[in-house]
Design a protein around this motif. Sequence first.
Motif, PDB file in Angstrom:
ATOM      1  N   ALA A 173      -1.173   6.123  -8.828  1.00  0.00           N
ATOM      2  CA  ALA A 173      -0.443   7.145  -9.593  1.00  0.00           C
ATOM      3  C   ALA A 173      -0.794   7.040 -11.067  1.00  0.00           C
ATOM      4  O   ALA A 173      -1.105   5.961 -11.576  1.00  0.00           O
ATOM      5  CB  ALA A 173       1.063   6.985  -9.409  1.00  0.00           C
ATOM      6  N   GLY A 174      -0.746   8.204 -11.736  1.00  0.00           N
ATOM      7  CA  GLY A 174      -1.103   8.226 -13.145  1.00  0.00           C
ATOM      8  C   GLY A 174      -0.045   7.602 -14.029  1.00  0.00           C
ATOM      9  O   GLY A 174      -0.360   6.835 -14.943  1.00  0.00           O
ATOM     10  N   GLY A 175       1.224   7.932 -13.768  1.00  0.00           N
ATOM     11  CA  GLY A 175       2.255   7.492 -14.692  1.00  0.00           C
ATOM     12  C   GLY A 175       3.117   6.361 -14.204  1.00  0.00           C
ATOM     13  O   GLY A 175       3.099   5.263 -14.754  1.00  0.00           O
ATOM     14  N   LEU A 176       3.857   6.609 -13.117  1.00  0.00           N
ATOM     15  CA  LEU A 176       4.871   5.656 -12.655  1.00  0.00           C
ATOM     16  C   LEU A 176       4.806   5.484 -11.146  1.00  0.00           C
ATOM     17  O   LEU A 176       4.632   6.466 -10.416  1.00  0.00           O
ATOM     18  CB  LEU A 176       6.260   6.197 -13.020  1.00  0.00           C
ATOM     19  CG  LEU A 176       7.465   5.568 -12.332  1.00  0.00           C
ATOM     20  CD1 LEU A 176       7.830   4.247 -12.978  1.00  0.00           C
ATOM     21  CD2 LEU A 176       8.663   6.506 -12.381  1.00  0.00           C
ATOM     22  N   ILE A 177       4.938   4.256 -10.686  1.00  0.00           N
ATOM     23  CA  ILE A 177       5.189   4.007  -9.262  1.00  0.00           C
ATOM     24  C   ILE A 177       6.446   3.163  -9.197  1.00  0.00           C
ATOM     25  O   ILE A 177       6.529   2.096  -9.808  1.00  0.00           O
ATOM     26  CB  ILE A 177       4.024   3.262  -8.571  1.00  0.00           C
ATOM     27  CG1 ILE A 177       2.764   4.125  -8.533  1.00  0.00           C
ATOM     28  CG2 ILE A 177       4.430   2.874  -7.141  1.00  0.00           C
ATOM     29  CD1 ILE A 177       1.543   3.434  -7.950  1.00  0.00           C
ATOM     30  N   ARG A 178       7.434   3.675  -8.462  1.00  0.00           N
ATOM     31  CA  ARG A 178       8.665   2.915  -8.250  1.00  0.00           C
ATOM     32  C   ARG A 178       8.908   2.909  -6.750  1.00  0.00           C
ATOM     33  O   ARG A 178       8.955   3.970  -6.133  1.00  0.00           O
ATOM     34  CB  ARG A 178       9.823   3.584  -8.987  1.00  0.00           C
ATOM     35  CG  ARG A 178      11.117   2.786  -8.926  1.00  0.00           C
ATOM     36  CD  ARG A 178      12.267   3.532  -9.566  1.00  0.00           C
ATOM     37  NE  ARG A 178      12.217   3.519 -11.007  1.00  0.00           N
ATOM     38  CZ  ARG A 178      12.378   4.583 -11.785  1.00  0.00           C
ATOM     39  NH1 ARG A 178      12.561   5.756 -11.247  1.00  0.00           N
ATOM     40  NH2 ARG A 178      12.345   4.485 -13.086  1.00  0.00           N
ATOM     41  N   LEU A 179       9.034   1.736  -6.177  1.00  0.00           N
ATOM     42  CA  LEU A 179       9.238   1.693  -4.729  1.00  0.00           C
ATOM     43  C   LEU A 179      10.250   0.619  -4.362  1.00  0.00           C
ATOM     44  O   LEU A 179      10.540  -0.288  -5.146  1.00  0.00           O
ATOM     45  CB  LEU A 179       7.907   1.500  -3.995  1.00  0.00           C
ATOM     46  CG  LEU A 179       6.926   0.443  -4.491  1.00  0.00           C
ATOM     47  CD1 LEU A 179       7.253  -0.880  -3.883  1.00  0.00           C
ATOM     48  CD2 LEU A 179       5.510   0.843  -4.091  1.00  0.00           C
ATOM     49  N   GLY A 180      10.734   0.745  -3.119  1.00  0.00           N
ATOM     50  CA  GLY A 180      11.782  -0.167  -2.679  1.00  0.00           C
ATOM     51  C   GLY A 180      11.260  -1.516  -2.231  1.00  0.00           C
ATOM     52  O   GLY A 180      12.013  -2.471  -2.109  1.00  0.00           O
ATOM     53  N   GLY A 181       9.990  -1.620  -1.980  1.00  0.00           N
ATOM     54  CA  GLY A 181       9.392  -2.840  -1.448  1.00  0.00           C
ATOM     55  C   GLY A 181       8.548  -2.487  -0.245  1.00  0.00           C
ATOM     56  O   GLY A 181       8.352  -1.306   0.055  1.00  0.00           O
ATOM     57  N   GLY A 182       8.023  -3.491   0.453  1.00  0.00           N
ATOM     58  CA  GLY A 182       7.216  -3.229   1.632  1.00  0.00           C
ATOM     59  C   GLY A 182       5.822  -3.792   1.494  1.00  0.00           C
ATOM     60  O   GLY A 182       5.609  -4.828   0.848  1.00  0.00           O
ATOM     61  N   THR A 183       4.866  -3.061   2.096  1.00  0.00           N
ATOM     62  CA  THR A 183       3.492  -3.555   2.141  1.00  0.00           C
ATOM     63  C   THR A 183       2.509  -2.495   1.664  1.00  0.00           C
ATOM     64  O   THR A 183       2.538  -1.357   2.131  1.00  0.00           O
ATOM     65  CB  THR A 183       3.120  -3.945   3.598  1.00  0.00           C
ATOM     66  OG1 THR A 183       4.060  -4.909   4.050  1.00  0.00           O
ATOM     67  CG2 THR A 183       1.727  -4.522   3.683  1.00  0.00           C
ATOM     68  N   VAL A 184       1.660  -2.882   0.734  1.00  0.00           N
ATOM     69  CA  VAL A 184       0.506  -2.055   0.352  1.00  0.00           C
ATOM     70  C   VAL A 184      -0.717  -2.895   0.699  1.00  0.00           C
ATOM     71  O   VAL A 184      -1.047  -3.847  -0.010  1.00  0.00           O
ATOM     72  CB  VAL A 184       0.506  -1.703  -1.150  1.00  0.00           C
ATOM     73  CG1 VAL A 184      -0.666  -0.788  -1.460  1.00  0.00           C
ATOM     74  CG2 VAL A 184       1.813  -1.042  -1.557  1.00  0.00           C
ATOM     75  N   LYS A 185      -1.345  -2.512   1.808  1.00  0.00           N
ATOM     76  CA  LYS A 185      -2.389  -3.368   2.380  1.00  0.00           C
ATOM     77  C   LYS A 185      -3.551  -3.597   1.406  1.00  0.00           C
ATOM     78  O   LYS A 185      -4.014  -4.719   1.235  1.00  0.00           O
ATOM     79  CB  LYS A 185      -2.894  -2.698   3.652  1.00  0.00           C
ATOM     80  CG  LYS A 185      -3.675  -3.592   4.575  1.00  0.00           C
ATOM     81  CD  LYS A 185      -3.971  -2.820   5.850  1.00  0.00           C
ATOM     82  CE  LYS A 185      -5.181  -3.395   6.553  1.00  0.00           C
ATOM     83  NZ  LYS A 185      -5.611  -2.500   7.638  1.00  0.00           N
ATOM     84  N   ASN A 186      -4.007  -2.528   0.774  1.00  0.00           N
ATOM     85  CA  ASN A 186      -5.118  -2.681  -0.171  1.00  0.00           C
ATOM     86  C   ASN A 186      -4.581  -2.753  -1.594  1.00  0.00           C
ATOM     87  O   ASN A 186      -4.008  -3.733  -1.976  1.00  0.00           O
ATOM     88  CB  ASN A 186      -6.137  -1.559   0.017  1.00  0.00           C
ATOM     89  CG  ASN A 186      -6.732  -1.578   1.417  1.00  0.00           C
ATOM     90  OD1 ASN A 186      -6.945  -2.650   1.983  1.00  0.00           O
ATOM     91  ND2 ASN A 186      -6.972  -0.427   1.990  1.00  0.00           N
TER      92      ASN A 186
END
Lengths: 405, 111
Positions: A164-177
């Motif tokens: 993302a260009g500006g903001l990433i806000r997430l609850g948690g989890g997995t981002v494989k790459n």
Amino acid sequence: MTTTEVPKGRTVTLGDVPGDLRVGKNARIEVSGRLTVAGVARFDGNAEVRGDLTCRALEADDGTVRIAGSVHATESVRAHDATIEVEGGFRSVHVDVDRGLSIRGPAEAEEFEVGGYLDGRSTLTAAKVSVGGKFRLAGKLTARAVDAGGSVDVGEVEVDSLDAGGLIRLGGGTVKNGVKVGGRFVARGPLSFGSLDAGGTADLQAGGKGGSIDVGGVLSVGGDLTFSTLDVGGLGSIHGDATGESFDVGGKFDVGGALRVTRSVDVGGFMSVGGDLAGESLDVGGMLSARSGIFTGTARVGGHIRTHAGLKASRLVLRAKARASGPLIGGTVELEHRARAEEVYGESVELGDRAEANRVVAKRVRVGRGASVSEVLYSESADVDPEAHLSAPPRRVDPLPPFPL
Amino acid sequence: MPSGPDGANGTSRRREVSDLYATVLEVVKHYHGAARITRVSYGAGMPVDRLRNFVERLLALGLLKSEELDGRPAYDITARGQEYLDSYWKLRGYLEGLERGPSDERPSRRR
């Protein structure tokens, strides 16, 4: 194929539509059971469907189409200069919407391509999600690639890549790459990731476990952090323990717990470690404080290092004018020109010109011109320059007193 | 639209011109050389006529470039534009850190 037309501004009741459906501007469709269109359902402007819609393709142009139920478009959903609002679930294959798409129920498609905003109140599953502006999702996001020009604000994630260009806000989890964000990254829950690259700030509020981390500005970690390489250009803090391969800090950094790496620790600015510090090599240009430091290779200090229990390394170099508070333990310990230390222990200890130490305990000791030492204990040899300042002559003892750490 | 307006604590602050340039550049970048003015307008949350002024300025500064794609202009970010974004976000990161104050950046757990 026949086309059923709904004139603009009219309200009609429909159920099964055998061919295509064309809906005029400001029309309203009451649904008998379920609106099932065999072909394309096309909306020319604002329109409302008061129930579930199934069709081969949904097309909207220049307006807002509200569907009070669910949408199942077996091939595609396309909106040109239009917004689509769905009160129920959503299922399709290719989705291409210019302005905005909001979905209250679970959403699923092969590909979501949205120019403005994508707003989901439930879960979303896709191979690819691409949003020009804002992507917001209350529930779980399952996808391969997610890319937004603006912001991504989602619940739990299970994705391959997130950009993302500006903001990433997430609850948690997995981002494989990888996670890549130009500005700000926030994970509210525990996060597992391949790599994390944030141009501005990264805030892992419940800690994380992943590969490389590169933050241009500020990194904040609420719990423990596991990484391969960590590179922070600005400021940072890790509340818990930090474990990884290498650690490189350009600015100011605090670790509340222990910091253990398998390779190097490089501190250009100021760093404090509440617990123990361990690795292969250490290079401090600025200031480092820790409870203790143990390195299997070389430790070089150009600024100031302060430990409570001591700093131990195979080879320890206190560069010219550098300062060490707390015991230094080698291997080989070298205090260069005008370096200052308290207690120094080693197989071999060498004090350069005008270096200072309170106490030196080593098998072999060499004290340079103008250097000052209060006490020298040795077991094999002591080579003291005639112009060195010793409070008492070097004393041979065998065995040497035990070294700290 | 990008989160330029978000302050350090998540509250909104007024978008300044530097934020708007970054917003436009990020949205253009998202389309990998195929950014149409209308799509950028939706992504940036900015009317097309206002956006055109920003795009003209960014083109003049060499932060954006334009190419014909299917007979219509499409925009892409330049290396200089990426440089602007890198600097912008880094500075925003530092400012956010400074705005937090020293007590917020010190971990409470000590051993």
